[in-house]
Design a protein around this motif. Structure first.
Motif, mmCIF file in Angstrom:
data_model
loop_
_atom_site.group_PDB
_atom_site.id
_atom_site.type_symbol
_atom_site.label_atom_id
_atom_site.label_comp_id
_atom_site.label_asym_id
_atom_site.label_seq_id
_atom_site.Cartn_x
_atom_site.Cartn_y
_atom_site.Cartn_z
ATOM 1 N N CYS A 43 0.832 -1.204 0.000
ATOM 2 C CA CYS A 43 0.000 0.000 0.000
ATOM 3 C C CYS A 43 0.873 1.263 0.000
ATOM 4 C CB CYS A 43 -0.977 -0.017 1.162
ATOM 5 S SG CYS A 43 -0.248 0.260 2.773
ATOM 6 N N PRO A 44 0.309 2.434 -0.267
ATOM 7 C CA PRO A 44 1.103 3.655 -0.362
ATOM 8 C C PRO A 44 1.942 3.920 0.885
ATOM 9 C CG PRO A 44 -1.139 4.053 -1.101
ATOM 10 C CD PRO A 44 -1.123 2.680 -0.520
ATOM 11 N N ILE A 206 -11.387 2.801 -8.524
ATOM 12 C CA ILE A 206 -10.707 1.973 -9.526
ATOM 13 C C ILE A 206 -11.515 2.041 -10.820
ATOM 14 C CG2 ILE A 206 -9.695 -0.283 -10.025
ATOM 15 C CD1 ILE A 206 -8.547 1.007 -7.513
ATOM 16 N N VAL A 207 -11.308 3.115 -11.556
ATOM 17 C CA VAL A 207 -12.043 3.386 -12.791
ATOM 18 C C VAL A 207 -11.038 3.765 -13.878
ATOM 19 C CG1 VAL A 207 -13.728 4.910 -13.888
ATOM 20 C CG2 VAL A 207 -14.153 4.062 -11.591
ATOM 21 N N TYR A 208 -11.235 3.243 -15.084
ATOM 22 C CA TYR A 208 -10.225 3.353 -16.127
ATOM 23 C C TYR A 208 -10.501 4.479 -17.125
ATOM 24 C CZ TYR A 208 -8.941 -0.993 -13.954
ATOM 25 O OH TYR A 208 -8.587 -1.930 -13.028
ATOM 26 N N SER A 209 -9.503 4.739 -17.955
ATOM 27 C CA SER A 209 -9.558 5.838 -18.920
ATOM 28 C C SER A 209 -10.820 5.746 -19.771
ATOM 29 C CB SER A 209 -8.338 5.785 -19.831
ATOM 30 O OG SER A 209 -7.145 5.852 -19.084
ATOM 31 N N THR A 236 -9.194 0.705 -2.799
ATOM 32 C CA THR A 236 -8.380 1.766 -3.378
ATOM 33 C C THR A 236 -6.911 1.620 -3.024
ATOM 34 O OG1 THR A 236 -10.299 3.228 -3.127
ATOM 35 C CG2 THR A 236 -8.162 4.263 -3.599
ATOM 36 N N PHE A 237 -6.636 1.415 -1.731
ATOM 37 C CA PHE A 237 -5.256 1.435 -1.233
ATOM 38 C C PHE A 237 -4.790 0.087 -0.677
ATOM 39 C CE2 PHE A 237 -6.832 5.876 -0.492
ATOM 40 C CZ PHE A 237 -6.097 6.465 -1.505
ATOM 41 N N ASN A 291 -0.771 5.998 -10.458
ATOM 42 C CA ASN A 291 0.197 5.048 -11.001
ATOM 43 C C ASN A 291 -0.354 3.624 -10.998
ATOM 44 O OD1 ASN A 291 3.185 6.207 -11.520
ATOM 45 N ND2 ASN A 291 2.135 7.440 -9.975
ATOM 46 N N LEU A 292 -1.083 3.286 -9.947
ATOM 47 C CA LEU A 292 -1.723 1.967 -9.880
ATOM 48 C C LEU A 292 -2.690 1.771 -11.042
ATOM 49 C CD1 LEU A 292 -2.566 -0.694 -8.316
ATOM 50 C CD2 LEU A 292 -4.382 0.714 -7.305
ATOM 51 N N LEU A 293 -3.516 2.774 -11.315
ATOM 52 C CA LEU A 293 -4.513 2.655 -12.372
ATOM 53 C C LEU A 293 -3.858 2.404 -13.732
ATOM 54 C CD1 LEU A 293 -7.026 5.445 -11.308
ATOM 55 C CD2 LEU A 293 -7.381 2.972 -11.195
ATOM 56 N N LYS A 294 -2.736 3.083 -13.992
ATOM 57 C CA LYS A 294 -2.014 2.850 -15.243
ATOM 58 C C LYS A 294 -1.499 1.415 -15.319
ATOM 59 C CE LYS A 294 -0.526 7.674 -15.672
ATOM 60 N NZ LYS A 294 0.627 8.594 -15.558
#
Length: 390
Positions: A43-44, A206-209, A236-237, A291-294
């Motif tokens: 986690c962060p 957690i939602v994408y482009s 999320t984390f 960064n996680l989402l990417k």
């Protein structure tokens, strides 16, 4: 700051349900765990630092949530979801599932009907049935590789005993991020029929482009007064083990009823480290999340490309949100038992059985892609080998 999501961190022998509970779930401990929805990422760092700092104090007495805790929630909801919420709307639960159960107890009576939309997160079913309410299932429709809500069927199933609808938004396991228009139409149906909406929005970050999460309660003041929204930093984390969730209830009458149940069961105080983690995540975790989402989007692309090229008998439903991949095995024409045996005994991969998610889930499996890509590669190669041997 750089983040290495490719790092494989050993989780065995850490009392991890995902890694150390395999024999209990799958009957053997040599399967690759890609099932329960927690991630294999550290986690962060701000969360780690906040917990360590609090732990170093050495006294872990009963906690009190400070003003800064509420401020961090308000900040996060405005920043990430453009929803202005107020401190007096915010309540606590040790988890979204306990919140669902308490809200059913608080806001409905035995014999009342509660709507869910399968295939959906399976604790929804038990929350309704175990509290002696009547389950009404408005099954989602799969159209051209995408799931939609069946509004016409929903309206036909509603009667005077229908008192609540539990919404999964974004949807687990099918990965839909409902559009504002879809949510507005659902909200209008519920308002017209005096049905309270309980919206599980635990995956909302957690939602994408190309997609945007809309809290259904943010659409109008009328919907806000008719909706309870459940969120948490857990997905999320990656802090699910700290059991700290947020219940947002703009309607004071509904909030007072929920508070009464919370106090009666005496579980409203919370986890001292969960309080620290939530505030640190919502204040300082956004860069890590981006960064996680990417990285997760890369995992999705890798998985779908692998499946399309090398396991074409499986169809992957592309998720718009969540780190869960909904896999369609129906072309194999296996029974549910045969499919489970294929995954566990032959592929030695531990996925979540689609049938658990109710009608519409038969013949599917849910894969957790919240892990280093090397683990995904290994899991898909195992599945490929097992299917090729059929």
């Amino acid at each position: 700051m750089s983040y290495n999501f490719d790092q494989i961190i050993e989780r065995k022998n850490t009392n991890s349900a995902k890694w150390d509970g395999l024999k209990d779930v799958f009957g053997k401990d040599d399967v690759l765990p890609m099932w329960v929805a927690d991630m294999d990422f550290r986690c962060p760092q701000p969360i780690v630092d906040a917990i360590v700092k609090r732990a170093e104090h050495g006294i872990y007495g009963y906690p009190k949530r400070p003003v800064s805790y509420y401020e961090s929630i308000i900040y996060w909801m405005k920043k990430r979801h453009n929803w202005d919420i107020k401190e007096e709307w915010i309540s606590f639960s040790p988890g979204v599932v306990p919140a669902l159960n308490m809200l059913i107890m608080a806001l409905t009576n035995p014999g009342d009907k509660v709507v869910v939309q399968s295939p959906v997160y399976f604790p929804f079913f038990s929350a309704v049935k175990n509290n002696n309410r009547v389950l009404v299932n408005n099954e989602l429709k799969l159209q051209n590789g995408n799931y939609v809500m069946d509004f016409e069927r929903l309206e036909k199933q509603i009667d005077s005993k229908t008192k609540m609808l539990i919404l999964c938004s974004p949807h687990n396991p099918v990965g839909r991020v409902w559009s504002r228009e879809e949510l507005k139409r659902l909200g209008e149906i519920c308002l017209k029929n005096n049905i309270i909406i309980v919206s599980d929005e635990i995956h909302s970050d957690i939602v994408y482009s190309g997609y945007k999460h809309t809290p259904i309660a943010s659409i109008s003041e009328e919907l806000a007064k008719n909706t309870i929204t459940c969120i948490a930093p857990s997905k999320t984390f990656n802090v699910a083990g700290l059991y700290t969730s947020v219940v947002i209830i703009p309607n004071k009458k509904l909030k007072d009823k929920y508070k009464n149940i919370l106090e009666r069961i005496h579980i409203g105080m919370g986890n001292i480290f969960g309080i620290e983690a939530l505030e640190a995540g919502y204040r300082y975790g956004e860069e890590w999340l981006e960064n996680l989402l990417k990285y997760l989007e890369g995992n999705i692309e890798y998985s779908i490309n692998f499946i399309n090229k090398r396991i074409p008998k499986i169809k992957a439903i592309r998720p718009e949100g969540t780190y869960l991949l909904w896999l369609d095995y129906r072309e194999l024409k296996l029974s549910n038992k045969e499919l489970k045996n294929l995954m566990v005994d032959k592929a030695k991969v531990g996925l979540s059985d689609g049938a658990m998610f109710g009608s519409g889930g038969e013949g599917f499996q849910r894969m957790n892609i919240g892990c280093p890509r090397e683990i995904i590669k290994e899991g898909l190669e195992r599945i490929e080998k097992a299917i090729n041997q059929l």
